[in-house]
Design a protein around this motif. Sequence first.
Motif, PDB file in Angstrom:
ATOM      1  N   ARG A 322     -42.067  20.332  20.058  1.00  0.00           N
ATOM      2  CA  ARG A 322     -43.356  19.670  19.800  1.00  0.00           C
ATOM      3  C   ARG A 322     -43.902  19.996  18.394  1.00  0.00           C
ATOM      4  NH1 ARG A 322     -42.699  21.129  24.691  1.00  0.00           N
ATOM      5  NH2 ARG A 322     -43.567  23.189  24.405  1.00  0.00           N
ATOM      6  N   LYS A 324     -44.239  17.927  16.121  1.00  0.00           N
ATOM      7  CA  LYS A 324     -45.094  16.808  15.706  1.00  0.00           C
ATOM      8  C   LYS A 324     -46.587  17.148  15.906  1.00  0.00           C
ATOM      9  CE  LYS A 324     -45.187  11.791  16.577  1.00  0.00           C
ATOM     10  NZ  LYS A 324     -46.566  11.767  17.045  1.00  0.00           N
ATOM     11  N   ASP A 336     -45.493  21.481   6.729  1.00  0.00           N
ATOM     12  CA  ASP A 336     -44.553  21.928   5.684  1.00  0.00           C
ATOM     13  C   ASP A 336     -44.501  23.457   5.622  1.00  0.00           C
ATOM     14  OD1 ASP A 336     -43.946  19.388   5.008  1.00  0.00           O
ATOM     15  OD2 ASP A 336     -44.964  19.371   3.060  1.00  0.00           O
ATOM     16  N   ASP A 362     -37.304  18.587  11.672  1.00  0.00           N
ATOM     17  CA  ASP A 362     -37.499  19.933  12.221  1.00  0.00           C
ATOM     18  C   ASP A 362     -36.204  20.442  12.848  1.00  0.00           C
ATOM     19  OD1 ASP A 362     -37.380  18.285  14.391  1.00  0.00           O
ATOM     20  OD2 ASP A 362     -39.071  19.191  15.473  1.00  0.00           O
TER      21      ASP A 362
HETATM   22  N1  GTP Z   1     -44.625  18.392   7.806  1.00  0.00           N
HETATM   23  C1  GTP Z   1     -43.435  17.799   7.855  1.00  0.00           C
HETATM   24  N2  GTP Z   1     -43.099  17.074   8.900  1.00  0.00           N
HETATM   25  C2  GTP Z   1     -41.886  16.483   8.937  1.00  0.00           C
HETATM   26  C3  GTP Z   1     -40.996  16.600   7.892  1.00  0.00           C
HETATM   27  N3  GTP Z   1     -39.885  15.902   8.214  1.00  0.00           N
HETATM   28  C4  GTP Z   1     -40.083  15.364   9.424  1.00  0.00           C
HETATM   29  N4  GTP Z   1     -41.309  15.708   9.890  1.00  0.00           N
HETATM   30  C5  GTP Z   1     -41.941  15.370  11.148  1.00  0.00           C
HETATM   31  O1  GTP Z   1     -41.317  16.150  12.141  1.00  0.00           O
HETATM   32  C6  GTP Z   1     -41.480  15.507  13.390  1.00  0.00           C
HETATM   33  C7  GTP Z   1     -40.153  15.625  14.123  1.00  0.00           C
HETATM   34  O2  GTP Z   1     -40.131  14.783  15.209  1.00  0.00           O
HETATM   35  P1  GTP Z   1     -39.616  15.164  16.646  1.00  0.00           P
HETATM   36  O3  GTP Z   1     -38.529  16.167  16.571  1.00  0.00           O
HETATM   37  O4  GTP Z   1     -39.294  13.867  17.299  1.00  0.00           O
HETATM   38  O5  GTP Z   1     -40.921  15.745  17.266  1.00  0.00           O
HETATM   39  P2  GTP Z   1     -41.233  17.031  18.094  1.00  0.00           P
HETATM   40  O6  GTP Z   1     -42.725  17.035  18.166  1.00  0.00           O
HETATM   41  O7  GTP Z   1     -40.590  18.223  17.547  1.00  0.00           O
HETATM   42  O8  GTP Z   1     -40.662  16.704  19.525  1.00  0.00           O
HETATM   43  P3  GTP Z   1     -39.533  17.445  20.320  1.00  0.00           P
HETATM   44  O9  GTP Z   1     -38.398  17.677  19.385  1.00  0.00           O
HETATM   45  O10 GTP Z   1     -39.167  16.487  21.440  1.00  0.00           O
HETATM   46  O11 GTP Z   1     -40.094  18.711  20.836  1.00  0.00           O
HETATM   47  C8  GTP Z   1     -41.956  14.082  13.052  1.00  0.00           C
HETATM   48  O12 GTP Z   1     -43.323  13.978  13.363  1.00  0.00           O
HETATM   49  C9  GTP Z   1     -41.764  13.947  11.567  1.00  0.00           C
HETATM   50  O13 GTP Z   1     -42.727  13.123  10.960  1.00  0.00           O
HETATM   51  C10 GTP Z   1     -41.381  17.385   6.763  1.00  0.00           C
HETATM   52  O14 GTP Z   1     -40.640  17.559   5.797  1.00  0.00           O
HETATM   53  N5  GTP Z   1     -42.596  17.961   6.795  1.00  0.00           N
END
Ligand code: GTP
Length: 450
Positions: A322, A324, A336, A362
Amino acid sequence: MHSISSEKVVDLLLDAICIVDPDSRVLFVSPAFERIFGYRPDEAVGLRMLDLVHPEDRGTTERQAQAIMRGELQLHFENRYVRKDGGIAHIRWTARWLEERQVRLAVAHDITERKNTESMQAAIYAISEAAHTAKDLGALFEQVHQIIGQLLAAANFSVVLYDADTQQLSYPYHVDEHHPCPGTRPLADDALCAQVVRTAQPLLRTPSAGAPDHVVGRVPLYWLGVPLLARDGPIGALVLQGYAAHAPYTDRDKELLQFVSTQVAAAIERKQMHQRLAHMAQYDQLTQLPNRQLLRDRLKTALARARREQGLLALLFIDLDRFKDVNDTLGHAMGDLLLQAVAQRLLQCVRGSDTVARIGGDEFVVLLEGCQAREHACTVATKILAAFGPAFDLAGLPVPMQPSIGMALYPEHGEAEDVLLGHADAAMYVSKKNGGNRVHTAAPPQGPAG
Ligand SMILES: Nc1nc2c(ncn2[C@@H]2O[C@H](COP(=O)(O)OP(=O)(O)OP(=O)(O)O)[C@@H](O)[C@H]2O)c(=O)[nH]1
């Protein structure tokens, strides 16, 4: 007109007329000799011309003198002399033997300017070649040292780089008879380099001008530094030091080094840009961890080694749970910061020889090499899980975060990169489905049915 004596004409010639005996001892030289060789005619008489010849050219010069005395007319023999002031003069000779007087009559034409221009051009060309061919900055500096060594005495040579952001000097190339390479230090700690960098002007210190006061131990008599000027200002300096009184640096050397330094600065900028681009192509800019591409390269190499040595390796696929929510509630900038903090914690759980990569938003992958046993990989996975125990401190705000980890092993779960990565990913997905904050090891591959 008839009354103009040949002596007056000789006085006006830019070339020097020399008459020497069979042993090369000077009997007569015209006034131009002083301009070319530095000795007044009255000082020159009695000297042995061969003793003034540059040591490397003595053998060929002696052979030429013998040939002239056998009656061969010499029209364009070239050699070098050490001038009275220590400088080098390049001479083209026209000479003949006067049998009846038993002397050699020769005219010395000074070609020093032309030779210097030629060697400077050759140096500039060689430096721009080196900028293309040198495999990295270290190799480039070594070649630059060699090239400058062909123009000037360069037994003690340093390339000093200046970082304007940190106001620090570093010494990526340093050859010195008496002093080890200094470590990175504040600009102010190296007074002479600081002056060169701050003023963007060359600096020549000679004993009469006061020896440099910053060197402990053996103090160089001569210190010559020129700025390395890039488009946005000084990026460092080239420094030559001389410990011997007989090898002085002159204003001419200063000009020469400064001229060459423009090319060196351009070569350094070019190499630095290539290194930055290469780094950007292989590393994630946010966390500075290897990216997916570099992970694949390392995995490929590690698999080849494991095959050869019949070793084991493990892949841990890590996805934050989570993540996100952090972005949504605290903002992308905090997200970040969290990713950077996660990277640091992961690095603390592995050895320097292992790889921690960020392969997506992530998603991280840890490649454990040379792990002796399955248990070792499990221990590291558990250690990572435990490392996520305490909340992350993001600019003073505690933020809890847990990972889902999937583990795949070579050779147990597959032999190819994609297969192993796929198994680790699928295992991570099982961890996530079971609530996250756990490790799941890939299931043993199913054998052929039946
Ligand atoms: N701050 C930040 N966010 C990022 C970056 N790259 C990707 N994200 C965000 O990371 C999140 C990854 O999404 P998910 O893995 O689907 O989300 P999650 O909330 O971890 O969900 P689960 O993996 O199911 O637990 C998305 O909201 C992307 O917008 C980054 O470089 N910086």
